[in-house]
Design a protein around this motif. Structure first.
Motif, PDB file in Angstrom:
ATOM      1  N   GLN A  96       8.768  -1.182  58.378  1.00 12.96           N
ATOM      2  CA  GLN A  96       7.400  -0.949  58.833  1.00 12.96           C
ATOM      3  C   GLN A  96       7.138   0.527  59.076  1.00 12.96           C
ATOM      4  OE1 GLN A  96       6.884  -3.717  62.130  1.00 12.96           O
ATOM      5  NE2 GLN A  96       5.913  -5.128  60.719  1.00 12.96           N
ATOM      6  N   LEU A  97       8.138   1.203  59.613  1.00  8.35           N
ATOM      7  CA  LEU A  97       7.967   2.636  59.832  1.00  8.35           C
ATOM      8  C   LEU A  97       7.785   3.355  58.511  1.00  8.35           C
ATOM      9  CD1 LEU A  97      10.568   3.565  62.604  1.00  8.35           C
ATOM     10  CD2 LEU A  97       8.097   3.578  62.779  1.00  8.35           C
ATOM     11  N   SER A  98       8.582   2.970  57.551  1.00  7.42           N
ATOM     12  CA  SER A  98       8.497   3.565  56.224  1.00  7.42           C
ATOM     13  C   SER A  98       7.126   3.357  55.619  1.00  7.42           C
ATOM     14  CB  SER A  98       9.552   2.903  55.331  1.00  7.42           C
ATOM     15  OG  SER A  98      10.313   3.853  54.685  1.00  7.42           O
ATOM     16  N   GLU A  99       6.672   2.137  55.691  1.00  8.08           N
ATOM     17  CA  GLU A  99       5.368   1.818  55.112  1.00  8.08           C
ATOM     18  C   GLU A  99       4.270   2.620  55.781  1.00  8.08           C
ATOM     19  OE1 GLU A  99       6.509  -2.738  53.968  1.00  8.08           O
ATOM     20  OE2 GLU A  99       4.937  -2.401  55.457  1.00  8.08           O
ATOM     21  N   TRP A 100       4.376   2.712  57.058  1.00 12.15           N
ATOM     22  CA  TRP A 100       3.370   3.455  57.822  1.00 12.15           C
ATOM     23  C   TRP A 100       3.349   4.904  57.374  1.00 12.15           C
ATOM     24  CZ3 TRP A 100       4.139   7.362  61.619  1.00 12.15           C
ATOM     25  CH2 TRP A 100       3.039   7.638  62.431  1.00 12.15           C
ATOM     26  N   SER A 101       4.538   5.457  57.271  1.00 13.80           N
ATOM     27  CA  SER A 101       4.642   6.846  56.873  1.00 13.80           C
ATOM     28  C   SER A 101       4.086   7.048  55.472  1.00 13.80           C
ATOM     29  CB  SER A 101       6.108   7.278  56.936  1.00 13.80           C
ATOM     30  OG  SER A 101       6.274   8.511  56.323  1.00 13.80           O
ATOM     31  N   ASN A 102       4.444   6.148  54.566  1.00 15.10           N
ATOM     32  CA  ASN A 102       3.987   6.300  53.196  1.00 15.10           C
ATOM     33  C   ASN A 102       2.484   6.129  53.052  1.00 15.10           C
ATOM     34  OD1 ASN A 102       6.488   6.874  52.258  1.00 15.10           O
ATOM     35  ND2 ASN A 102       6.983   4.762  51.718  1.00 15.10           N
ATOM     36  N   LYS A 103       1.933   5.311  53.907  1.00 19.79           N
ATOM     37  CA  LYS A 103       0.487   5.110  53.841  1.00 19.79           C
ATOM     38  C   LYS A 103      -0.249   6.378  54.267  1.00 19.79           C
ATOM     39  CE  LYS A 103      -3.315   2.878  56.085  1.00 19.79           C
ATOM     40  NZ  LYS A 103      -3.797   1.884  56.985  1.00 19.79           N
ATOM     41  N   TRP A 104       0.223   6.982  55.340  1.00 22.39           N
ATOM     42  CA  TRP A 104      -0.545   8.070  55.929  1.00 22.39           C
ATOM     43  C   TRP A 104      -0.277   9.424  55.305  1.00 22.39           C
ATOM     44  CZ3 TRP A 104      -4.717   7.641  58.848  1.00 22.39           C
ATOM     45  CH2 TRP A 104      -4.974   6.384  59.404  1.00 22.39           C
ATOM     46  N   LYS A 105       0.843   9.535  54.627  1.00 23.10           N
ATOM     47  CA  LYS A 105       1.146  10.839  54.014  1.00 23.10           C
ATOM     48  C   LYS A 105       0.040  11.306  53.080  1.00 23.10           C
ATOM     49  CE  LYS A 105       6.104  11.682  53.888  1.00 23.10           C
ATOM     50  NZ  LYS A 105       6.994  10.639  53.445  1.00 23.10           N
ATOM     51  N   PRO A 106      -0.342  10.526  52.093  1.00 17.47           N
ATOM     52  CA  PRO A 106      -1.400  11.011  51.192  1.00 17.47           C
ATOM     53  C   PRO A 106      -2.730  11.207  51.913  1.00 17.47           C
ATOM     54  CG  PRO A 106      -0.768   8.750  50.663  1.00 17.47           C
ATOM     55  CD  PRO A 106       0.184   9.224  51.665  1.00 17.47           C
ATOM     56  N   VAL A 107      -2.966  10.368  52.896  1.00  9.86           N
ATOM     57  CA  VAL A 107      -4.217  10.523  53.642  1.00  9.86           C
ATOM     58  C   VAL A 107      -4.250  11.872  54.336  1.00  9.86           C
ATOM     59  CG1 VAL A 107      -5.557   9.657  55.585  1.00  9.86           C
ATOM     60  CG2 VAL A 107      -4.499   8.053  54.010  1.00  9.86           C
ATOM     61  N   VAL A 108      -3.156  12.191  54.965  1.00  9.70           N
ATOM     62  CA  VAL A 108      -3.094  13.460  55.685  1.00  9.70           C
ATOM     63  C   VAL A 108      -3.110  14.636  54.729  1.00  9.70           C
ATOM     64  CG1 VAL A 108      -1.559  14.893  57.080  1.00  9.70           C
ATOM     65  CG2 VAL A 108      -1.975  12.547  57.730  1.00  9.70           C
ATOM     66  N   ASP A 109      -2.365  14.490  53.639  1.00  9.89           N
ATOM     67  CA  ASP A 109      -2.303  15.596  52.677  1.00  9.89           C
ATOM     68  C   ASP A 109      -3.656  15.926  52.089  1.00  9.89           C
ATOM     69  OD1 ASP A 109       0.996  14.837  51.296  1.00  9.89           O
ATOM     70  OD2 ASP A 109       0.344  15.887  53.106  1.00  9.89           O
ATOM     71  N   SER A 110      -4.470  14.909  51.890  1.00 12.04           N
ATOM     72  CA  SER A 110      -5.765  15.150  51.279  1.00 12.04           C
ATOM     73  C   SER A 110      -6.874  15.331  52.314  1.00 12.04           C
ATOM     74  CB  SER A 110      -6.118  13.993  50.344  1.00 12.04           C
ATOM     75  OG  SER A 110      -6.212  12.804  51.097  1.00 12.04           O
ATOM     76  N   SER A 111      -6.467  15.385  53.541  1.00 13.09           N
ATOM     77  CA  SER A 111      -7.485  15.524  54.581  1.00 13.09           C
ATOM     78  C   SER A 111      -7.862  16.999  54.748  1.00 13.09           C
ATOM     79  CB  SER A 111      -6.925  15.001  55.902  1.00 13.09           C
ATOM     80  OG  SER A 111      -6.017  15.938  56.433  1.00 13.09           O
ATOM     81  N   PRO A 112      -8.918  17.279  55.487  1.00 16.01           N
ATOM     82  CA  PRO A 112      -9.315  18.673  55.704  1.00 16.01           C
ATOM     83  C   PRO A 112      -8.423  19.439  56.673  1.00 16.01           C
ATOM     84  CG  PRO A 112     -11.059  17.142  56.369  1.00 16.01           C
ATOM     85  CD  PRO A 112      -9.874  16.330  56.029  1.00 16.01           C
ATOM     86  N   LEU A 113      -7.332  18.827  57.064  1.00 14.18           N
ATOM     87  CA  LEU A 113      -6.430  19.543  57.949  1.00 14.18           C
ATOM     88  C   LEU A 113      -5.869  20.775  57.268  1.00 14.18           C
ATOM     89  CD1 LEU A 113      -4.359  16.718  59.609  1.00 14.18           C
ATOM     90  CD2 LEU A 113      -5.835  18.329  60.769  1.00 14.18           C
ATOM     91  N   TYR A 114      -5.515  21.747  58.064  1.00 12.60           N
ATOM     92  CA  TYR A 114      -4.946  22.960  57.514  1.00 12.60           C
ATOM     93  C   TYR A 114      -4.005  23.571  58.534  1.00 12.60           C
ATOM     94  CZ  TYR A 114      -8.529  24.961  60.495  1.00 12.60           C
ATOM     95  OH  TYR A 114      -9.309  25.270  61.573  1.00 12.60           O
ATOM     96  N   GLY A 115      -3.228  24.471  58.093  1.00 13.30           N
ATOM     97  CA  GLY A 115      -2.420  25.270  59.008  1.00 13.30           C
ATOM     98  C   GLY A 115      -1.310  24.504  59.704  1.00 13.30           C
ATOM     99  N   SER A 116      -1.010  24.977  60.885  1.00 14.23           N
ATOM    100  CA  SER A 116       0.121  24.439  61.631  1.00 14.23           C
ATOM    101  C   SER A 116      -0.156  23.028  62.122  1.00 14.23           C
ATOM    102  CB  SER A 116       0.465  25.354  62.811  1.00 14.23           C
ATOM    103  OG  SER A 116      -0.659  25.528  63.642  1.00 14.23           O
ATOM    104  N   LEU A 117      -1.425  22.708  62.317  1.00 16.90           N
ATOM    105  CA  LEU A 117      -1.758  21.366  62.757  1.00 16.90           C
ATOM    106  C   LEU A 117      -1.444  20.370  61.649  1.00 16.90           C
ATOM    107  CD1 LEU A 117      -2.904  19.837  65.128  1.00 16.90           C
ATOM    108  CD2 LEU A 117      -5.165  20.014  64.103  1.00 16.90           C
ATOM    109  N   LEU A 118      -1.775  20.755  60.457  1.00 20.03           N
ATOM    110  CA  LEU A 118      -1.452  19.898  59.318  1.00 20.03           C
ATOM    111  C   LEU A 118       0.043  19.671  59.243  1.00 20.03           C
ATOM    112  CD1 LEU A 118      -2.126  18.498  56.616  1.00 20.03           C
ATOM    113  CD2 LEU A 118      -1.890  20.729  55.541  1.00 20.03           C
TER     114      LEU A 118
END
Lengths: 486, 321
Positions: free
Chosen positions: B58-80
């Motif tokens: 479940q942890l793996s799945e969670w991580s895999n789900k959110w990785k692309p979401v975060v990568d493509s999000s408007p986050l930037y810098g150290s927060l990203l």
């Protein structure tokens, strides 16, 4: 968006912030902030769910196996150790539930509240903050943008004048070479001059406009920077908040530094380490092995009370066992023989009227047999099945078989006139106790030697009679403990 | 079996005594139970391993789900970076839990199974050599004793029988003696009867005592032999307890992630990444990349040139602060 901070600016892209309208990225950043809050909340929520699910499974596992272990044959410190491993799971589960609770109850809530406070929805859609940013930038940019437009227009005009002039000049040159119409030539020349003037004019206007724009630029920059700074601050807050939040989330999730988590594992290790084979073996030896107590065989003397304790266990209800049908009759029966009277084991009946023992009808020569039969009667109750323990018991079936031809109570063929009576007889014989007797069970009487009371039921095949004490209590007593009162 | 049930009477307690015929069965059963316990332990920790594996998944799945979401999000810098670190640490934790699972099953489970196989040898028609050996040993040690006990029982019974007879005879004599109602010759007869009974009782009693003495004489040997078999069983049990203790300690070590270096490392790294969140840095970057810090060519006098199409955006390098 990359995170690289490359300060060497080789490439100046055409979508510079300063270009008209390009502040929109900064405005978008404001808007994005809200979406990021949602994302983070969902992210946390899902993670919390995972923690809960893990916790639940740990608890189920722990409970199930603890029960199985308890019911099973494990014992001693080893059992405790195994159980402790299950307890560990349950305790760890608790901690994971706490993680979940913290994530949702604290972090999620905090985030939600911050989002609500920072971004205000508008009725027409979108967020107030976004609109504010948009408006702010636009306002700051407006005058400069307007001027820029003017400059552009001036430039176009100037350029087109240049073009015209060039065209006219080349036409003039061409006509000189062709040498025809001097009038035409003159016209062309005039055109050129006119164009040149136009060029000059427009150039001046263009330059002037540009100069004015330049004058506006500093103010423009200042205003834009100001607005930008405002929204940098806004973003600053967000970044700081997120950082704080993430640190807390990490704190909640990181059980390895959780003091109680460590304690769980210390305790577990201690319990397992405390497994002591010798202790367990000793326990087993004492409770299931040679260490158990044991009554080694000893000499067991016979005593008169022996049969009493045992016969009680097998005692049937007196009414069932009564086949003796002594009835209150007229004195057809002889008074009992002295021998019987003197025997402590018989129930002498001097008076004929009541519950006479069929044996009393017997002839003298059968007295002995009767006596023995009587005593047999008293001890018949001892059942083989009673004899399990090492304490002394009687095996009366053997005994009685030996001494009598059969159960004296089945003496229906003896010709006792009274045995034809099917019903339980009513009996009322005054008797006196020969010995003390303490009732062993609820339905037994207690009395002291010498006490007088009334026998109200005949002796059953286990040697019990029903009696009534002076105080009115009724109950059973051993038949041969009393004698009839003359 | 963790609690010793209380007996209601001393007789019951004695009935259960190890020394009573047949009661060595409990010790024999202990050996059989030990075999079963191995199965139980393996099953127990297989189930636990499954729990760990599910968590890992479940942890793996969670991580895999959110990785692309975060990568493509408007986050930037150290927060990203920080958020990405959260996800990747979940990934690492997942693989740690998966390895816990594996070690529970493959290391610990296997070890127990192997020990079980080495320690218990099945017999053709059921049962185990080990428990049968103990059973046989006990039975052999107990047989002569049980025989003697039976003999004693018989002797005692006989003695009690004649004792009662004697008692009755005495009573009758007592009542008959000096009783004017009883004929003299009758009294004599009664007396004779009593004498006979008495002699009989004495004889039987003597025999009873003899048998008892025999039994008691044999008792030490009985005890010794039973103890010897019992000690054998205890030795086997001792080995088992010691082995299981080690097995449990190993399981504990696998489960205890507080002492797991890798887990600590994961969280340390995450912590550092979070602490490294620098909003000033991030904001500065933004300013330079998307904000006023961007280079721009300010409008300048753009001369007309006939060759070029007047698009006129020449690149003037201009550094902003």
């Amino acid at each position: 968006m990359s995170g690289s901070y490359d300060d060497s600016m080789i490439d100046v892209s055409s979508d510079s912030f300063w270009e008209v309208g390009n502040y929109k990225r900064t405005v978008k950043r404001v808007d994005d902030g809200n979406r990021l809050c949602n994302d983070l909340m969902n992210c946390l929520h899902e993670r919390a769910r995972i923690e809960k699910s893990y916790a639940q499974q740990l608890t189920e596992w722990g409970k199930r196996w603890r029960q199985l272990i308890e019911k099973g044959p494990q014992y001693g410190s080893l059992e405790r150790a195994w159980s402790a491993l299950c307890t560990e799971a349950e305790k760890v589960s608790e901690l994971h539930m706490e993680v979940k609770a913290s994530l949702m109850g604290e972090d999620y809530e905090k985030l939600k509240n911050w989002q609500r406070d920072s971004y205000h929805k508008q009725m027409i859609g979108g967020f107030k903050e976004t609109k504010e940013a948009e408006d702010g930038f636009r306002k700051a940019q407006k005058p400069w943008a307007k001027k820029l437009k003017e400059v552009e227009t001036m430039k176009k005009t100037y350029h087109s004048a240049c073009k015209e002039e060039k065209l006219a000049a080349s036409r003039e040159t061409n006509s000189k070479l062709e040498s025809n119409n001097p009038e035409g030539q003159k016209k062309l020349q005039e055109k050129v001059e006119k164009c040149q003037q136009e060029v000059q004019k427009t150039k001046e206007r263009y330059e002037k406009s540009l100069e004015e724009l330049d004058k506006l630029t500093p103010q423009y920059m200042e205003n834009m920077e100001q607005v930008f700074e405002q929204w940098q601050q806004f973003e600053d807050k967000r970044i700081c908040f997120f950082r704080e939040l993430l640190l807390e989330v990490k704190q909640h999730m990181d059980l390895s530094t959780n003091h109680r988590f460590q304690t769980i594992y210390h305790t577990l290790e201690d319990t397992i380490s405390a497994t002591d084979a010798e202790e367990d073996l000793k326990w087993f030896r004492s409770n299931h092995g040679p260490g158990m107590p044991m009554n080694w065989p000893q000499f067991e003397d016979w005593s008169i009370d022996l049969n009493r304790t045992l016969s009680r266990r097998e005692k049937k209800k007196p009414s069932e066992g009564v086949t003796l049908t002594g009835i209150s009759q007229t004195g057809s029966d002889q008074p009992v023989q002295p021998a019987k009277t003197s025997s402590s084991l018989t129930v002498p009946t001097k008076t004929a009227p009541v519950g006479s023992n069929p044996f009393e009808d017997d002839e003298d020569e059968e007295e002995d047999m009767a006596v023995e039969q009587q005593t047999t009667v008293n001890h018949i109750s001892v059942n083989k099945d009673e004899i399990k323990t090492a304490s002394s018991t009687e095996k009366t079936p053997d005994w009685s078989d030996e001494d009598t031809g059969g159960n004296p109570f089945s003496a229906n063929g003896d010709g006792n006139p009274f045995e034809d009576e099917p019903a339980t007889p009513v009996v009322s014989v005054p008797v006196r106790a020969l010995y003390d007797y303490e009732g062993q069970e609820q339905d037994e009487l207690s009395f002291k030697a010498g006490d007088e009371f009334t026998k109200i039921g005949e002796e059953d095949d286990q040697g019990w009679c029903k009696g009534r004490l002076k105080g009115g209590q009724t109950g059973l007593y051993p038949a041969n403990y009393v004698e009839d009162i003359q | 079996m963790s609690t010793l049930s209380s007996e209601n009477s001393p007789e019951d307690a004695n009935n259960r005594s190890f020394w009573m015929p047949g009661n060595y069965q409990r010790t024999v059963k202990r050996t059989e139970d030990a075999f079963q316990a191995c199965n139980d332990i393996v099953a127990c920790f297989q189930e636990r391993a499954r729990v760990e594996r599910q968590y890992a998944q479940q942890l793996s799945e969670w991580s895999n789900k959110w990785k692309p979401v975060v990568d493509s999000s408007p986050l930037y810098g150290s927060l990203l970076k920080a958020w990405q670190c959260f996800l990747s640490s979940a990934d690492r934790l997942a693989s740690l839990h998966a390895s816990i699972c594996r070690s529970l099953v493959s290391e610990d489970g296997d070890r127990v199974r192997t020990w079980q196989k080495d320690t218990f040898h099945k017999k053709l028609f059921g049962g185990f050599k080990e428990s049968q050996d103990i059973d046989t040993g006990f039975a052999r040690a107990q047989k002569p004793w049980a025989k003697r006990l039976k003999k004693l029982d018989k002797a005692r019974t006989a003695y009690h029988k004649v004792s009662r007879k004697e008692h009755i005879a005495r009573e009758r004599e007592a009542h008959a003696q000096g009783n004017p109602d009883v004929a003299i010759d009758k009294q004599k007869k009664i007396q004779e009867e009593r004498e006979v009974a008495q002699q009989e009782a004495e004889k039987v009693r003597a025999r009873y005592e003899k048998v008892l003495e025999e039994v008691n004489r044999y008792a030490p040997r009985y005890m010794e032999e039973m103890e010897s078999i019992f000690d054998q069983s205890q030795d086997e049990e001792r080995k088992r307890i010691v082995f299981l203790k080690q097995a449990f300690l190993s399981i504990h070590k696998h489960l205890d992630i507080t002492n797991n270096e890798s887990v600590r490392a994961v969280y340390n790294e995450l912590h550092n990444t979070l602490m490294a969140i620098d909003e000033q840095d991030d904001l500065r970057w933004w300013k330079n990349t998307h904000g006023p810090g961007m280079p721009t060519d300010w409008p300048h006098f753009d001369e007309w040139t006939p060759e070029k199409k007047s698009k006129g955006r020449e690149m003037w390098k201009r550094k902003e602060q």
